[in-house]
Design an enzyme around this catalytic site. Structure first.
Site: not given
Ligand code: NAD
Ligand code: DAU
Length: 351
Positions: A35, A62, A132-134, A157, A161, A187, A196, A212, A221, A256, A291
């Site tokens: 990392d 990376i 991701t599903d996005e 983003y 991906k 997640n 998030k 907000p 979601r 939401n 969005h």
């Molecule tokens: P996160 O942002 O919490 O963590 C990302 C990690 O990657 C951090 O520890 C960061 O230091 C490391 N990182 C970033 N850039 C780097 C680089 N250049 N080299 C090495 N390390 C680096 O992300 P997360 O929410 O834990 O997501 C992890 C993975 O899962 C991502 O690939 C994301 O696209 C995917 N994902 C996330 C969600 C979600 O809801 N959070 C859902 C589906 C898929």
């Molecule tokens: O679906 C998987 C994805 O879920 C992952 O790939 C991404 O890494 C992860 O960040 C997440 O993306 P979202 O954009 O769905 O998550 P976020 O928490 O940013 O937003 C969730 C929903 O809430 C989205 O509809 C935007 C809304 N939102 C978000 C924030 C931060 C708000 O209304 N207010 C806010 O301040």
């Protein structure tokens, strides 16, 4: 064969849960957490396992091909579970290139390193990309994303991906590397960085700051507890068929605004506040550009073919998550100070 598994992004939210699960469940494997420790990476997430004899941390980016090669050589890496990424949609709207560098070029660097180091013995190694599903874009009122839904990403983003998924698949086809991809829904859980929705709102409710909500709040979601995602990753890593994609989700859709109201209600109960107190913090703000209206995962393939299912209900998972944040205020304080504070102010000051 001894397995030396490189988990990238292991100091982040999901990665830290995956690292912990593998370190504890598989003492016979060596787990190398690679990392760069960006703003989202936090070794405090792994304090409980940092001295485990089968665990090693490497602070490596990376994007640094040479450093990746030496990590592969030093630890005789046999497999990769790749989570390192820039992960926040709002940040990708402000700085798309950061997402191209880490998510696309970083992934290709990692693929190239694995390809070079595993040459001639691809059938003994696995490269697993966590996606991701996005990538599938946005759904209307009905229907689900399946593994054959065409890619249609709408944010920088999700475009980054999608590109990285295509490269992983292409390396499987072209070089016969054993690649596998999973695409998961949103997640939530402990150690989620408070930019998030869920952790940001938990923090704001604690601090009695505005909540907000973007646009009309009717965006949908599909939420999965992070520890269930970690067990799904374990399942796909061990049982997934090379070349295949698996969708991961919990059939758990929330608008939401309904989720935010549930969060306010649960937190008022836990904080001993009057019913309806935190709902008054809800503030509708300008919408996120591009969005996506609705995400919903059809997770029947991983369930039918690999036997994985989520273990907790949303109410249980959300309650455990809130409890974790309430008893880890030091963690929350650390990550909401300094650079994060500056980011938060610049994101929300003009909304
Ligand atoms: P996160 O942002 O919490 O963590 C990302 C990690 O990657 C951090 O520890 C960061 O230091 C490391 N990182 C970033 N850039 C780097 C680089 N250049 N080299 C090495 N390390 C680096 O992300 P997360 O929410 O834990 O997501 C992890 C993975 O899962 C991502 O690939 C994301 O696209 C995917 N994902 C996330 C969600 C979600 O809801 N959070 C859902 C589906 C898929
Ligand atoms: O679906 C998987 C994805 O879920 C992952 O790939 C991404 O890494 C992860 O960040 C997440 O993306 P979202 O954009 O769905 O998550 P976020 O928490 O940013 O937003 C969730 C929903 O809430 C989205 O509809 C935007 C809304 N939102 C978000 C924030 C931060 C708000 O209304 N207010 C806010 O301040």
């Amino acid at each position: 064969m001894q397995r030396n598994i490189l988990i990238t992004g292991g100091a982040g939210f999901i990665g830290s849960h995956v690292v912990r699960l593998f370190v504890r469940r598989y003492p016979e494997y060596r787990i190398i957490n690679l990392d760069a420790l960006t703003y989202a990476g936090n070794l405090e997430n792994l304090a409980d396992i940092e001295h485990a004899s089968n665990y090693t941390f490497s602070k490596t980016n990376i994007l640094d091909q040479e450093a990746l090669t030496s990590v592969f050589k030093k630890f005789s890496v046999t497999d990769v579970i790749h989570l390192a990424a820039e992960s926040h949609v709002d940040r990708s709207i402000v700085s798309p290139l950061d997402f191209v560098y880490t998510n696309v070029i970083g992934t290709v660097n990692l693929l190239n390193t694995a390809r070079e180091q595993w040459k001639g013995e691809y059938n003994q190694h696995r490269f697993y990309h966590i996606s991701t599903d996005e990538v599938y874009g946005s759904l209307g009122e009905k229907g689900f994303f399946t593994e054959t839904t065409p890619y249609d990403p709408n944010s920088p983003y999700s475009a980054s991906k999608a590109a990285s998924d295509h490269f992983v698949r292409a390396y499987g086809e072209t070089y016969h590397m054993q690649t596998v991809v999973s695409n998961c829904s949103n997640n939530y859980g402990p150690n989620h960085f408070p930019e998030k929705l869920i952790p940001l709102f938990i923090n704001n409710i604690i601090e009695e700051k505005p909540l907000p909500v973007y646009g009309d709040g009717l965006y949908t979601r599909d939420w999965l507890y992070v520890k269930d995602h970690a067990t799904a990753i374990d399942t796909v890593f061990h049982k997934g068929v090379p070349g295949e994609t698996y969708n991961i989700g919990g059939f758990n859709e929330w608008k939401n605004i309904d989720l935010v109201k549930l969060l306010c209600k649960l937190m008022d109960q836990k904080l001993g506040r009057a019913e309806g107190y935190s709902e008054k913090l809800i503030t509708y703000v300008k919408d996120r550009p591009g969005h996506d209206r609705r995400y919903a995962i059809d997770a029947s393939k991983i369930s039918n073919e690999l036997g994985w299912k989520p273990s907790v209900t949303f109410e249980q998972g959300l309650s455990e998550t809130i409890d974790w944040y309430l008893s880890n205020t030091a963690w929350l304080k650390n990550v909401t100070s300094g650079t994060y504070q500056h980011y938060y102010e610049s994101m929300y000051s003009n909304r």
